[in-house]
Design an enzyme around this catalytic site. Structure first.
Site, PDB file in Angstrom:
ATOM      1  CE  LYS A  32      -2.355   1.859   3.667  1.00 23.19           C
ATOM      2  NZ  LYS A  32      -2.263   3.330   3.673  1.00 23.19           N
ATOM      3  CG  ASP A  59      -4.884   4.694   1.532  1.00 23.64           C
ATOM      4  OD1 ASP A  59      -6.012   5.141   1.295  1.00 23.64           O
ATOM      5  OD2 ASP A  59      -4.426   4.555   2.683  1.00 23.64           O
ATOM      6  CE  LYS A  61      -7.849   6.992   3.784  1.00 24.04           C
ATOM      7  NZ  LYS A  61      -6.397   6.694   3.792  1.00 24.04           N
ATOM      8  CG  ASP A  64     -12.124  17.933  -6.377  1.00 20.60           C
ATOM      9  OD1 ASP A  64     -13.062  18.704  -6.650  1.00 20.60           O
ATOM     10  OD2 ASP A  64     -10.945  18.315  -6.255  1.00 20.60           O
ATOM     11  CB  THR A 119     -11.021   4.232  12.022  1.00 19.13           C
ATOM     12  OG1 THR A 119      -9.761   4.453  11.393  1.00 19.13           O
ATOM     13  CG2 THR A 119     -11.685   3.047  11.379  1.00 19.13           C
ATOM     14  NE  ARG A 211       1.792   2.427  13.130  1.00 15.86           N
ATOM     15  CZ  ARG A 211       0.924   3.183  13.790  1.00 15.86           C
ATOM     16  NH1 ARG A 211       1.369   4.081  14.648  1.00 15.86           N
ATOM     17  NH2 ARG A 211      -0.368   3.051  13.607  1.00 15.86           N
TER      18      ARG A 211
HETATM   19  O1  C5P Z   1       0.839   0.933  11.096  1.00 15.69           O
HETATM   20  P1  C5P Z   1      -0.574   0.496  10.973  1.00 15.69           P
HETATM   21  O2  C5P Z   1      -0.767  -1.004  10.886  1.00 15.69           O
HETATM   22  O3  C5P Z   1      -1.495   1.132  12.012  1.00 15.69           O
HETATM   23  O4  C5P Z   1      -1.007   1.064   9.543  1.00 15.69           O
HETATM   24  C1  C5P Z   1      -2.326   1.021   9.068  1.00 15.69           C
HETATM   25  C2  C5P Z   1      -2.405   1.685   7.730  1.00 15.69           C
HETATM   26  O5  C5P Z   1      -3.774   1.736   7.323  1.00 15.69           O
HETATM   27  C3  C5P Z   1      -1.912   3.137   7.693  1.00 15.69           C
HETATM   28  O6  C5P Z   1      -1.361   3.376   6.407  1.00 15.69           O
HETATM   29  C4  C5P Z   1      -3.173   3.939   7.907  1.00 15.69           C
HETATM   30  O7  C5P Z   1      -3.091   5.222   7.322  1.00 15.69           O
HETATM   31  C5  C5P Z   1      -4.199   3.086   7.171  1.00 15.69           C
HETATM   32  N1  C5P Z   1      -5.577   3.269   7.624  1.00 15.69           N
HETATM   33  C6  C5P Z   1      -5.991   3.054   8.926  1.00 15.69           C
HETATM   34  N2  C5P Z   1      -7.301   3.227   9.281  1.00 15.69           N
HETATM   35  C7  C5P Z   1      -8.194   3.617   8.355  1.00 15.69           C
HETATM   36  C8  C5P Z   1      -7.802   3.822   7.023  1.00 15.69           C
HETATM   37  C9  C5P Z   1      -6.458   3.635   6.678  1.00 15.69           C
HETATM   38  O8  C5P Z   1      -5.184   2.691   9.762  1.00 15.69           O
HETATM   39  N3  C5P Z   1      -9.461   3.732   8.689  1.00 15.69           N
END
Ligand code: C5P
Length: 232
Positions: A32, A59, A61, A64, A119, A211
């Site tokens: 991603k 990603d 998003k 517009d 979220t 992460r």
């Molecule tokens: O590091 P982590 O596992 O929290 O990363 C989750 C990824 O998913 C990040 O790139 C974050 O921006 C994305 N994301 C999220 N929650 C959402 C939409 C996207 O954590 N509702």
């Protein structure tokens, strides 16, 4: 494309991203690319990662007016990404325009999924800032329904919402779920999390993991653990 683990490559530069992917030595995880990396490096980072043989969820998003989104989607489609996304809040007209823009002359197109509500938006903000006076779950399901009727392929949602989205929109409608953590791992800033095994149980189609893999001492082992738990 079947169930898969998508690694959120939230790195600030191409160099760091490619160095990270080099560690996988021949394996080609689904990647991603988010706003940070894309805005830092431009479309070339997509071409480079694609040329290495990875599938890409871009990603960005989009949100517009329909004509602008349609034209932007046509550009992303030419980049040959596999999944891209937009905000369902842009309306069904915008989502239909996006699909038109994405569709290549030969009729193929990347998958298109919608963000329902971020979220990071809570019930309080929904009601008092956005002036949407319905419970969050109702809003998420209504937006998912709008995306389905507009012809989209699925939504990004919490794994906690995945089963309900499938009930409302059907099992073929994709749920792409971030907020995944190992049972013995650090939650960081994610509040509502599931393990890869739990995400599999509730029927997520793709998990997006950042992460827990990118910050792991051994990212390849962490990725493998996600695959072992999530994929059959
Ligand atoms: O590091 P982590 O596992 O929290 O990363 C989750 C990824 O998913 C990040 O790139 C974050 O921006 C994305 N994301 C999220 N929650 C959402 C939409 C996207 O954590 N509702």
């Amino acid at each position: 494309m079947g169930k898969d683990v998508i690694i959120a490559c939230d790195f600030p530069s191409a160099a760091q991203t490619l160095e990270f992917l080099d560690r996988f030595q021949g394996r080609k995880p689904f990647v991603k690319i988010g706003m940070e990396l894309f805005y830092a490096e431009g479309p070339d980072i997509v071409r480079q990662i694609k040329a290495r043989g990875h599938k890409i969820f871009l990603d960005l998003k989009l949100h517009d007016i329909p004509n602008t989104v349609k034209k932007a989607m046509a550009v992303l489609s030419r980049l040959d990404v596999d999944i891209c996304n937009l905000h369902a809040a842009g309306t069904a007209e915008m989502m239909r325009a996006a699909l038109e823009g994405l569709t290549r002359p030969d009729g193929t197109r990347p998958l298109l999924i919608a963000v329902t509500q971020l979220t990071s938006t809570n019930q309080e903000a929904l009601e008092h800032e956005l002036l949407i006076r319905s419970p969050m779950e109702e809003v998420v399901m209504a937006y998912a329904g709008n995306a389905k009727r507009a012809g989209l392929d699925g939504v990004v949602c919490s794994p906690l919402e995945a089963a309900r989205v499938h009930e409302v929109c059907g099992s073929a409608f994709l749920t792409v779920t971030p907020g995944v953590r190992f049972a013995d791992g650090d939650k960081g800033d994610q509040k509502r999390v599931m393990t890869p095994a739990q995400a599999k149980k509730v029927g997520s189609d793709y998990i997006v993991v950042g992460r827990p893999i990118t910050a792991a001492e051994d990212p390849v082992a962490a990725y493998q653990r996600c695959c072992d738990e999530f994929i059959d």
